[in-house]
Design a protein around this motif. Structure first.
Motif, short mmCIF file in Angstrom:
data_model
loop_
_atom_site.label_atom_id
_atom_site.label_comp_id
_atom_site.label_asym_id
_atom_site.label_seq_id
_atom_site.Cartn_x
_atom_site.Cartn_y
_atom_site.Cartn_z
N ALA A 1 45.73 22.80 68.21
CA ALA A 1 45.73 21.18 68.33
C ALA A 1 45.25 20.44 68.88
N ASP A 2 45.09 20.75 69.95
CA ASP A 2 44.20 20.39 70.94
C ASP A 2 43.01 20.79 70.66
N THR A 3 42.58 21.85 70.50
CA THR A 3 41.16 21.73 70.18
C THR A 3 40.56 21.10 68.73
N HIS A 4 41.21 20.91 68.46
CA HIS A 4 40.85 20.70 66.88
C HIS A 4 40.71 19.25 67.24
N ILE A 5 41.30 18.74 68.09
CA ILE A 5 41.18 16.69 68.37
C ILE A 5 40.22 16.58 69.16
N ASN A 6 40.36 17.06 69.91
CA ASN A 6 39.13 17.19 71.15
C ASN A 6 37.75 17.61 70.58
N ASN A 7 38.01 18.55 69.39
CA ASN A 7 36.15 18.92 69.72
C ASN A 7 35.98 17.76 68.26
N LEU A 8 37.01 17.35 67.37
CA LEU A 8 36.52 16.78 66.39
C LEU A 8 36.14 15.45 66.37
N TYR A 9 36.42 14.95 67.96
CA TYR A 9 36.32 13.47 68.44
C TYR A 9 34.73 13.43 69.27
N ASN A 10 34.57 14.74 70.63
CA ASN A 10 34.15 15.12 70.83
C ASN A 10 32.53 15.43 69.77
N THR A 11 32.77 15.85 68.56
CA THR A 11 31.37 16.31 68.04
C THR A 11 31.07 14.66 67.44
N VAL A 12 32.02 13.81 67.11
CA VAL A 12 31.79 12.38 66.65
C VAL A 12 30.56 11.87 67.58
N PHE A 13 31.33 11.89 68.93
CA PHE A 13 30.85 10.55 70.40
C PHE A 13 29.40 11.27 70.43
N LEU B 1 23.80 11.73 71.25
CA LEU B 1 22.54 11.66 71.08
C LEU B 1 21.84 11.87 69.84
N GLN B 2 22.18 11.18 69.33
CA GLN B 2 21.80 10.73 67.17
C GLN B 2 21.60 8.85 66.88
N GLY B 3 22.31 8.93 68.00
CA GLY B 3 22.78 8.35 67.41
C GLY B 3 22.28 6.65 68.44
N GLY B 4 21.48 7.63 69.68
CA GLY B 4 21.37 5.70 70.74
C GLY B 4 22.34 5.22 70.98
N LEU B 5 23.20 5.18 71.04
CA LEU B 5 24.10 4.71 71.90
C LEU B 5 24.73 5.44 72.67
N ALA C 1 34.14 3.32 72.07
CA ALA C 1 34.22 1.95 71.57
C ALA C 1 34.31 2.12 69.81
N GLU C 2 33.66 2.67 69.46
CA GLU C 2 32.94 3.00 67.79
C GLU C 2 34.30 4.15 67.54
N LEU C 3 35.01 4.49 68.66
CA LEU C 3 35.05 6.07 67.87
C LEU C 3 36.53 5.42 68.24
N ARG C 4 37.54 4.19 69.01
CA ARG C 4 38.71 3.73 69.07
C ARG C 4 39.38 2.97 68.14
N GLY C 5 40.81 4.14 68.20
CA GLY C 5 41.80 3.83 66.75
C GLY C 5 40.69 4.78 65.43
N THR C 6 39.98 5.32 65.57
CA THR C 6 39.74 5.57 64.47
C THR C 6 41.18 7.36 64.33
N ILE C 7 41.08 7.41 62.75
CA ILE C 7 42.14 8.37 62.16
C ILE C 7 40.64 9.70 62.28
N SER C 8 41.53 10.66 62.48
CA SER C 8 40.51 12.06 61.63
C SER C 8 39.63 12.27 60.54
N SER C 9 40.27 11.60 58.84
CA SER C 9 39.75 11.35 58.70
C SER C 9 38.19 11.16 58.44
N GLN C 10 38.91 8.72 58.96
CA GLN C 10 37.22 8.45 59.45
C GLN C 10 36.18 8.79 59.93
N LYS C 11 36.56 9.43 60.88
CA LYS C 11 35.79 10.08 61.95
C LYS C 11 34.96 11.45 61.09
#
Lengths: 249, 249, 249, 249
Positions: free
Chosen positions: D149-161, D166-170, D177-187
C-alpha cells in the motif's frame, strides 16, 4: 511418556541473562499503597510501624540472598544492590527479580502482625519490581543519591503539608496551594514559625530513609556473609561509601 | 533541585515490552518448598489444605488482574494465561511478572491462617516466576497439557510411593527402588492389589490439578470480568477449550 | 488511506536500546571465507592485498561513523569500538549493528578492484556481525587483547604450517601432525632452523594485526573527528592506551 | 596460553534467540539514498536499472538463504520473510539480521556494473536493517500489505509530482503545493488530463513493487529449495497467498 509430546513448549522459554560485571539494582514499589495505607490507618506524614515493617521485609531479603549488599528504602519502595560480580542464578533477570520480590512481599505480610498488633490486615498488599543495570560506581552512587534526594524532597513537603492539615486546620486543597512554589528554606521556616517544628530534629528515619547495609564479611564459617545493619544516614556524600569499600568493590 | 542532577540514572531503565498479539504465560514456582512443607507438616502425597491455599492465592491474582483468563496449578506451582491481545501495563514484562507474582505471594501468606488454622506459619514462603510467550493456540494448549500431564505422572508416582512408605512400611530408598522402571498400568495395579486403592477414585484435585477459569464475561457493569470458577477437569482434550472459546479468542 | 488499516503492524517493532555508558564493541566476521579466499587465490599464510582491503573497509566505517574510535582487524574479522557515551541512533542495537556491517561490506566490494587489480571478484563476499557490551575499561582492553593474542597464536601457527607445506614439501596432514603439541618457542626455532625465517622480522601487519585508531580530535570545524591512523602495534600492553586516553575516556 | 587469560570476555556475548514458531521479517532500508541516487543520476520518479539492481540483490539473498520464502521490495527498501519454523542459526537475531543484510549489500555493489554499465559507482552505498516478529498469518499478510500500500501511495504521488516538474515545468515547491490535499482519484485525473498518462498502464514494477517468491519446493535432490520468481503482482488480496500456501504453511 505422555509428557514428552508436549515438552517442546519449553523451547519457548528464552534466556534472559544480565550483562556480567555490572551492578544489578532491583527496585520494589508498593502497588496501590495510597489505598492500602488509608485502609489501615497509617499515620501521616510517616507511619513508624509501616516504615519498620518495610525495613523488616528488606532485611528478610538480605538475610536470604547474600549477594545483596545494600538496600535503601523510603515510603513504599525499596531498592536492592547486588554485588557487581554476582553470579546468582547465572544472572537470570526474571529469576533474580522474582526471588527478591517474592521474599520481600512474603516478609511484609508475615511480619505485619508484629508491627501492627492492633490492626488486622484487611487485604494482601502487593508490590511490583524492576531491575536496572549500572555499569559503573558513579552511576550506582548516583542511583542511591537519586532515591535519597527524593526522600528528602518528599518528606519535607509531606511534613509541612500534614502540619498545615492536621495542626493548621487547612483542607488538603489549601495546604497544597500554600506550598506551591515554595523552596526548601521557606518550608523549614514555615514549619518552625507556625508549628514550632525543627525539621532537622525529626527522626532520621523520616528524613534519610532506611539504609540496610551488609557489614564487612568476616572470613569465618559461622558468619560468611556479615551482618545486616539498619541505618538512617546520608548516602549521597562520599563518607558512607569510603567507609565501606566492599559495597562497590 | 537536588534531585535533578541524579535523575539521569533513569535513562538506564530499559524498555521490556512483550511481543503484541501473543499469549503471555506466567509460571510461578515455590522456592525451597520441600523444606517448607516439611517444616509445616504437609500431608503426603497431597495436602488438601496446601492445595486449596495455592488455589486461593491464584484466585486472588485472577480477581485483581482481569486480563488473566485461566490458571492451572499443581503441587507448588501455578501457571497463568493472559489474553492474547492484553495491553496490561503496555505489556511490560517486568511489570506483569512482578505484579502477578507479588499478588500471589501476598495472598498465600495472607490466607495461610484460614487454611492452616492449627499450624502457625514459621517462616515466610516464597516463589519465583518467569514469563513465556506463545504465538499460537496450539502451543498454548500444549503448554497447559504439558503441565497437566506432569501432574498426572507425578501424582501417580507419589501416590504409590507414599502408599509403599506409609502403609507398606518401606523406607524411601526401597520405595523408589520398587517403582523404578514401572509403567503407568503397573502402578495402578500395585496400588489396587497391595493397598486396595482405586487410583481413579482419588480426588480429582490430586489427579487433575486445579483449573481456575474465568467464566464468559457478561456485558454488565456489575460484573464485566465474569466469575472465576475452580475446576479439576481435563484440559488436555478438546472439550474444555471448545466450551470456552473466549480463552483463546 | 489504504495504508492506515495495516499500519498497526509497526507496533510489533520492539525497542532494542543498548545499556547507556557502556562500551559497544561490534565484531564483523567473514562468512565462508575459506571458500572465498580459495576461489580468489589468496596467498598463504597471509595475503597482503586481502588484509589491506579489510583495513580499507574498516577505514570506510570509521570515516562514516565518527563514534567509532578504534578498530582491530586480523584475517577475515574486524572489531569496532564505539565511545562509551555514544548516543548514535539512540543506541539502538540493530541500527548500529546493521549500519557498521553494511558500510563495511559495501566498502569491501567497492574497493576490491583497487586491491586485486588482476583478480576479478567472482561472487560477492559477505560477513556477519554481533554486538557485545563491556561495562569497564578493563574488559574493553581485555577484549582487544584477546583478539590480538589470537592473531599472534594463529599467525605463528599458520606461518610454520605453510612453510612446511610450501617450502618443506609436506602435505597438509603431515604439516599439522608435525606441529601438534609444539609450544611457541619450538615453532620459532623450527622456522629459523629449517627455513631461515626470523618470525619477529616478518611484517608487523601479519604478526600484530591492524589497529585503526582515531587520532585525538582537534577542536576545529574542519576536522572535528580527528584522523584515522592505521597501525600494526601492540595493544595488549599499557603503552598504546596510555598514549590515547580519549579512547576509553 | 596467552589467549586464555582474556577469553573471559566471551562471557559478555549474550544470547539473542528469536521466539520459536513465529514469522521472522527482516526489512532492509537504504541509508542516505536520496544523496546516493542524486549522485548517480537516477531517473525520476523511478529508475528501472536501480529497481532491477535491488531485485538482483534480494535474489542473491534468497539463493543463499533457503529459509527466506518471500521478499518484497520498493524504492530503496526490501523486506524478507523467513519461514515460521526456521531454525536458521538457532534463530539468533544478530546472526540472521547480519547475514541477510551483508549478502544484500554485497550483491548490490557486486552487480552494480551490470545494471549501470555507463555509470561508475562513486561511493559505496549502504543499508540498515531490522528484524520484526509476527506471531500469526494475519499479521504477516498485513505487514506485506502495508508495504505494498505504501508503494502505491508513494508511487502515485511521485509520478504526478515528477510529471508536474519534468513535463509541466513547475519547480518542486509548486509541484508539492499543487498536490497538497489531493486524493487518489484526483491524482489519476490530473495525470491523465494534463499529461495524457494512464497511471494503470505504467509498468507494474513501479505500481506494485517487486515480489520475489520461492516456488513450491520440489522434493528432488537437484532443486530442494525451489526456484525464485520475480513478480509484480498484488499481494494485498487473498489470491496471491491462496495460490502459495507454503509461504505461511
Amino acid at each position: 511418556m505422555a509428557n514428552s509430546r508436549f515438552a517442546y513448549v519449553r523451547s519457548f522459554e528464552l534466556p534472559d541473562p544480565l550483562l556480567p560485571s555490572t551492578y544489578i539494582v532491583c527496585r520494589i514499589d508498593g502497588r496501590s499503597f495510597h489505598r492500602f495505607t488509608e485502609a489501615h490507618g497509617f499515620d501521616k506524614p510517616n507511619d513508624e510501624r509501616g516504615l519498620r515493617l518495610m525495613d523488616r521485609a528488606a532485611e528478610g531479603v538480605m538475610r536470604e540472598v547474600p549477594d545483596v549488599l545494600l538496600a535503601f528504602g523510603e515510603s513504599d519502595e525499596f531498592s536492592f544492590l547486588l554485588k557487581k560480580d554476582s553470579t546468582l542464578y547465572a544472572r537470570r533477570s526474571s529469576k533474580i527479580l522474582s526471588t527478591l520480590l517474592s521474599i520481600f512481599t512474603a516478609n511484609y505480610v508475615f511480619h505485619w502482625p508484629a508491627h501492627f498488633p492492633h490492626t488486622p490486615l484487611q487485604h494482601p498488599p502487593s508490590f511490583d519490581a524492576r531491575i536496572v543495570l549500572y555499569p559503573g560506581e558513579r552511576e550506582v552512587r548516583d542511583y542511591f543519591a537519586w532515591r535519597q534526594a527524593d526522600t528528602h524532597i518528599n518528606n519535607l513537603y509531606n511534613t509541612v503539608f500534614w502540619a498545615l492539615v492536621l495542626q493548621g486546620g487547612l483542607d488538603t486543597t489549601h495546604a497544597h496551594a500554600e506550598l506551591r512554589g515554595t523552596i526548601s528554606s521557606q518550608k523549614h521556616e514555615l514549619l518552625h514559625a507556625r508549628f514550632g517544628i525543627n525539621y532537622n530534629a525529626l527522626p532520621a528515619r523520616y528524613r534519610k530513609g532506611s539504609v540496610l547495609v551488609r557489614t564487612k564479611p568476616v572470613l569465618s564459617p559461622s558468619n560468611p556473609n556479615g551482618e545486616v545493619a539498619v541505618l538512617h544516614v546520608d548516602i549521597i556524600r562520599d563518607e558512607f561509601w569510603e567507609e565501606r569499600p566492599w559495597l562497590l568493590r
